[in-house]
Write a protein that holds these residues in place. Structure first.
Motif, short mmCIF file in Angstrom:
data_model
loop_
_atom_site.label_atom_id
_atom_site.label_comp_id
_atom_site.label_asym_id
_atom_site.label_seq_id
_atom_site.Cartn_x
_atom_site.Cartn_y
_atom_site.Cartn_z
N GLU A 49 -6.91 10.51 -7.34
CA GLU A 49 -8.22 10.20 -6.54
C GLU A 49 -9.31 10.92 -6.73
O GLU A 49 -10.07 11.66 -5.78
N ARG B 137 -9.72 5.68 -7.86
CA ARG B 137 -8.84 5.33 -6.87
C ARG B 137 -9.48 5.57 -5.41
O ARG B 137 -9.08 4.96 -4.57
N LYS C 102 -3.31 -2.37 -7.22
CA LYS C 102 -3.45 -1.19 -6.81
C LYS C 102 -2.68 -0.12 -7.85
O LYS C 102 -3.37 0.86 -8.14
N LEU D 258 -9.75 2.28 -3.25
CA LEU D 258 -8.85 2.07 -2.41
C LEU D 258 -9.50 2.37 -0.83
O LEU D 258 -8.60 2.24 0.25
N ASP E 183 0.77 -1.22 -0.08
CA ASP E 183 -0.09 -0.03 0.02
C ASP E 183 0.91 1.33 0.10
O ASP E 183 0.99 2.06 -1.19
N LYS F 176 1.33 8.49 -3.16
CA LYS F 176 0.81 9.26 -2.13
C LYS F 176 2.12 9.65 -1.00
O LYS F 176 2.57 8.45 -0.59
N1 GLY Z 1 -3.98 3.99 0.56
C1 GLY Z 1 -4.89 4.13 -0.37
C2 GLY Z 1 -4.22 4.93 -1.75
O1 GLY Z 1 -3.22 4.88 -1.91
O2 GLY Z 1 -4.94 5.75 -2.51
#
Ligand code: GLY
Length: 356
Positions: free
Chosen positions: A226, A230, A216, A233, A125, A131
């Motif tokens: 996002e 996304r 992912k 997740l 992750d 991120k």
């Molecule tokens: N941990 C969720 C993401 O990376 O979007």
């Protein structure tokens, strides 16, 4: 945003060396924390390019993922002649890959970074997906950016330094990835014997990690910042984050993945109520989590605090709590709203299922 390359290997030295030989950078920096400096750095320190690098070591623990430690990294880079063409390797768990990623994103407006995750949580992750950030004003990852690393090198041998609880914590994110992908991966994840020492089943685990990371990566490639898919997740994380924060307030801190496991139960309950997620699958996953994860003692007196924490979630939009739910395995429903009453019902479902 370019697609990052994740390399899953059992021979990190060879992979890293090949990467260095093909890369153009002037100076190399390796960010570690007090744990990974002792336990993980020795695995790469004999690589000639690493020997020429400078090691930065910060204090371990998520409570040190802050502006002060970030300034320590910036200062080190600055006083050791880092340029925009330098390379920063982040060797550690999510705390290091998040904070090192953000240091790399911001130093001289961005230097190249490479992540070498050393925990299961970071491997599946935190280190993947770009991120980065630090905690601020008591809020997790309040300051940050999307800044993908040049490469992520995952070597399951590092996982042998982890205890069972930390492995379980990362495994919760793998369960989440399976839930949002397909029945086949979901079945494999639930059939993997978590009661065996995870590391003795290294080969099977590394296959599962590969699948999990690929899920992912696919989602991040489609929606790196996002805006849409996304958000898949985030399954389990709206209630999971609130439970995690509550556990810190109660001085009974839960590991992130353990809180997410509880969040998954509650949010699959909401999925059952709002999106017709099959009840049999809800019961099955609830039993699985009950069998493997520690219990967290919730009281109905905690519900107000939990709801309040959820209203402050940074994923909310337009003042409403934003959930990601499922109508079935792999069928994701983003931007779902619900009532406080149903959230309370989902917490009751968790407590009843665990006999609390
Ligand atoms: N941990 C969720 C993401 O990376 O979007």
């Amino acid at each position: 945003m370019q697609r990052q390359t994740v390399i899953i290997t059992t021979d990190i030295k060879t992979e890293l060396q090949a990467f260095f030989e093909a890369s153009d950078y002037d100076k190399l920096f390796i960010l570690t924390d007090t744990n990974t400096c002792e336990k993980c750095y020795p695995a790469i320190q004999n690589i000639p390019q690493i020997q020429k690098g400078a090691v930065i070591t910060v204090k371990a623990g998520d409570n040190h993922k802050n502006i002060e430690q970030l300034a320590v990294i910036w200062n080190f880079l600055s006083s050791n002649g880092a340029s925009r063409n330098s390379l920063l390797i982040n060797l550690g768990g999510g705390m290091i890959t998040d904070m090192g990623g953000f240091a790399g994103a911001t130093f001289k407006r961005g230097i190249k970074t490479v992540n070498i995750p050393t925990t299961l949580m970071a491997s599946v992750d935190a280190a993947v997906g770009g991120k980065t950030g630090v905690n601020f004003n008591g809020l997790k990852n309040e300051i940050g950016s999307f800044y993908p690393p040049e490469r992520v090198f995952i070597d399951c041998n590092f996982l042998s330094t982890l205890d069972k609880n930390n492995l379980l914590s990362g495994y919760a994110e793998m369960i989440k990835h399976a839930l949002i992908s397909n029945e086949k991966i979901y079945r494999e994840i639930l059939h993997f014997d978590l009661n065996e020492e995870l590391v003795t089943a290294n080969h099977q685990l590394s296959t599962l990690i590969k699948d999990s990371v690929a899920i992912k990566e696919r989602i991040v490639e489609e929606d790196p910042t996002e805006k849409g898919i996304r958000k898949a997740l985030n399954l389990g994380h709206t209630i999971g984050h609130a439970i995690e924060s509550l556990s810190f307030r109660k001085n009974t801190p839960l590991l992130h993945g353990h809180a997410v496991a509880i969040g998954l139960i509650c949010e699959l309950y909401l999925s059952y109520k709002l999106c017709r997620f099959p009840s049999k699958k809800l019961i099955r996953i609830t039993h699985y989590i009950k069998e493997h994860y520690p219990i967290f003692f919730l009281d109905c007196k905690d519900y107000g605090t939990l709801y309040e924490l959820m209203t402050h979630d940074k994923k909310n939009e337009g003042g409403t709590i934003n959930f990601t739910l499922l109508s079935d395995i792999g069928q994701v429903c983003i931007n779902q709203e619900t009532s406080e009453k149903l959230i309370v019902e989902s917490l009751d479902f968790y407590r009843e299922s665990f006999g609390i």
